[in-house]
Design an enzyme around this catalytic site. Structure first.
Site, PDB file in Angstrom:
ATOM      1  N   SER A   1      -9.431   2.740   2.220  1.00 23.20           N
ATOM      2  CA  SER A   1      -8.240   3.116   2.972  1.00 23.20           C
ATOM      3  C   SER A   1      -8.331   4.578   3.415  1.00 23.20           C
ATOM      4  O   SER A   1      -9.299   4.937   4.075  1.00 23.20           O
ATOM      5  CB  SER A   1      -7.005   2.858   2.095  1.00 23.20           C
TER       6      SER A   1
ATOM      7  N   ASP B   1      -6.850  -8.183   5.678  1.00 24.52           N
ATOM      8  CA  ASP B   1      -6.175  -6.882   5.685  1.00 24.52           C
ATOM      9  C   ASP B   1      -5.283  -6.779   6.928  1.00 24.52           C
ATOM     10  O   ASP B   1      -5.771  -6.810   8.062  1.00 24.52           O
ATOM     11  CB  ASP B   1      -7.254  -5.784   5.691  1.00 24.52           C
TER      12      ASP B   1
ATOM     13  N   HIS C   1      -4.987  -5.767   2.100  1.00 27.73           N
ATOM     14  CA  HIS C   1      -5.520  -4.397   2.049  1.00 27.73           C
ATOM     15  C   HIS C   1      -5.759  -3.916   0.614  1.00 27.73           C
ATOM     16  O   HIS C   1      -6.772  -3.286   0.317  1.00 27.73           O
ATOM     17  CB  HIS C   1      -4.528  -3.474   2.774  1.00 27.73           C
TER      18      HIS C   1
HETATM   19  N1  LIG Z   1      -2.083   0.738  -2.732  1.00 20.25           N
HETATM   20  C1  LIG Z   1      -2.663   1.813  -2.001  1.00 20.25           C
HETATM   21  C2  LIG Z   1      -2.392   1.569  -0.554  1.00 20.25           C
HETATM   22  C3  LIG Z   1      -2.993   2.534   0.399  1.00 20.25           C
HETATM   23  O1  LIG Z   1      -4.333   2.221   0.591  1.00 20.25           O
HETATM   24  C4  LIG Z   1      -2.097   3.132  -2.444  1.00 20.25           C
HETATM   25  O2  LIG Z   1      -0.974   3.135  -2.952  1.00 20.25           O
HETATM   26  O3  LIG Z   1      -2.745   4.156  -2.303  1.00 20.25           O
END
Ligand SMILES: N[C@@H](CCO)C(=O)O
Ligand SMILES: CC(=O)SCCNC(=O)CCNC(=O)[C@H](O)C(C)(C)COP(=O)(O)OP(=O)(O)OC[C@H]1O[C@@H](n2cnc3c(N)ncnc32)[C@H](O)[C@@H]1OP(=O)(O)O
Length: 363
Positions: free
Chosen positions: A147, A310, A343
């Site tokens: 991410s 995702d 994701h």
């Molecule tokens: N679950 C992840 C989502 C963002 O990639 C976070 O809270 O960082």
């Protein structure tokens, strides 16, 4: 002879003044760093882990204090602490020990709050480089992250092509889609419209906890899939009784509220805003003649990982990066897998990720 760092070495690294892409200078930057594993002579066995939006430097933990990537990192795991020194840093603008909006501004003696400048993913990576220089780490076996962390991985390959041998960007993109920016804007508005936001200068109070909680709820919907919610919650109610009782929540409502509450207990709203903006402005092609020309700088071999389901970083984005790398003559592998987690699979589905990552690192 290896210098063993056990179980996890946490440090504050002082960097001093740090110039940002936006033109502003932060006068005294500090970075929270955790190192798990063992340094080899020459510090040639380092893997840098880059965290996502609400992550922190504590990727690797123990029974008392688990880390957020324990499923992937530790003794005998794919990111093996018997073999590698795993370095994780809290990002610039974060709230786990690295300089961010809640830190004291040396000039005013008060928390930065609304005066904290815009930081970019490139700023975060340039700061990480400064930290590694101070740790006498010249080369990296790999840089890995999902991410927002994956955005940093890509920037590492472009800003410092000579440093990482391998790149493992997961569930990420060359730039956010318009839809992802739209979700981020809803989150921002939720935070800013909370009266306790006070224009961003709410310290020492907790600030806009209701707004931050709603922001997390929106985020959670984008991090998972309709299939997962349907399977987990369906139309189940929280209490026995009727749907036609306005106090009786659907389980999914109760779940989202719980997730919102969990985040406000561990995260700062101004950091959330700062990091969302860093993600929105991320574009590896900016000032480099576009994405393909930017990717032409990469020298490392790449394992591009994506999750078919995702919603936030759609699978076509990882396929596109892989295709462009190949077109530029780079060494790139693509690993896509389906997951009802969507994701968030990169934080949960270690059975899928682990073997592929281990094989890539041993290649
Ligand atoms: N679950 C992840 C989502 C963002 O990639 C976070 O809270 O960082
Ligand atoms: C776990 C950490 O290390 S957090 C600290 C660092 N943070 C990070 O690295 C950020 C990345 N981590 C994350 O985003 C998340 O922790 C993830 C994706 C890894 C896992 O998310 P989780 O919230 O654990 O997963 P999940 O969707 O299964 O939710 C479980 C929680 O919802 C609660 N829940 C489930 N159903 C309901 C419901 N119907 N009503 C209310 N609460 C519910 C569970 O009780 C559980 O609560 P708990 O976490 O307080 O024990």
């Amino acid at each position: 002879m290896r210098t063993v760092v056990k179980p996890v070495d946490r440090r504050q690294v002082a960097i001093g003044p740090f110039s940002l892409e936006c033109g502003e200078v932060l006068p005294a930057v500090e970075v929270a760093v955790e190192i798990a594993g063992a340094w080899e002579p020459g510090r040639d066995n380092v893997i840098l882990i880059c965290h996502a939006l609400t992550g922190d430097a504590h990727a690797v933990g123990d029974q008392e204090n688990p880390g957020w990537w324990d499923g992937l990192a530790g003794t005998g795991k794919p990111l093996d602490t018997d073999r590698y020194a795993l370095v994780t840093m809290n990002v610039l603008g974060g709230c786990d020990g690295t300089t961010g909006p809640a830190s004291l501004c040396p000039e005013s003696g008060r928390p930065y709050g609304s005066s904290f400048p815009l930081v970019t993913i490139r700023d975060m990576v340039r700061l990480q480089r400064e930290v590694l220089i101070r740790l006498q780490v010249d080369r990296l076996q790999a840089v890995i992250g999902g991410s927002m962390g994956g955005m940093m991985v890509l920037e590492w390959g472009i800003l410092y092509p000579e440093v990482p041998r391998r790149l493992i960007p997961i569930a990420t993109s060359a730039s956010l889609t318009s839809m992802a920016i739209a979700y981020n804007e809803i989150a921002r508005q939720a935070i800013r419209s909370d009266p306790d936001f006070a224009g961003g200068d709410y310290y020492p109070d907790a600030g806009p906890v209701r707004g931050l909680s709603v922001a997390r709820m929106v985020g959670m919907v984008t991090y998972r899939t309709p299939r997962l919610f349907e399977h987990r919650f369906g139309r189940e109610l929280q209490r026995d009784g009727s749907e036609l009782d306005k106090e009786n929540l659907f389980q999914v409502e109760s779940y989202l509220r719980h997730q919102g509450q969990k985040l406000v207990e561990r995260f700062d709203a101004n950091s959330y805003l700062t990091l969302l903006k860093a993600m929105d402005t991320h574009d590896i092609g900016r000032g480099r003649g576009g994405v393909r020309r930017a990717l032409a700088h990469v020298e490392a071999s790449v394992l591009m990982v994506g999750i078919e389901d995702d919603q936030l970083f759609p699978a076509y984005q990882q396929r596109e990066i892989h295709r462009w790398l190949m077109a530029e003559g780079k060494q790139s592998d693509l690993f896509m897998f389906p997951s009802d987690y969507g994701h968030d699979a990169f934080l949960v589905q270690f059975d899928r990720l682990g073997p592929r990552i281990e094989a890539f690192l041993s290649d």
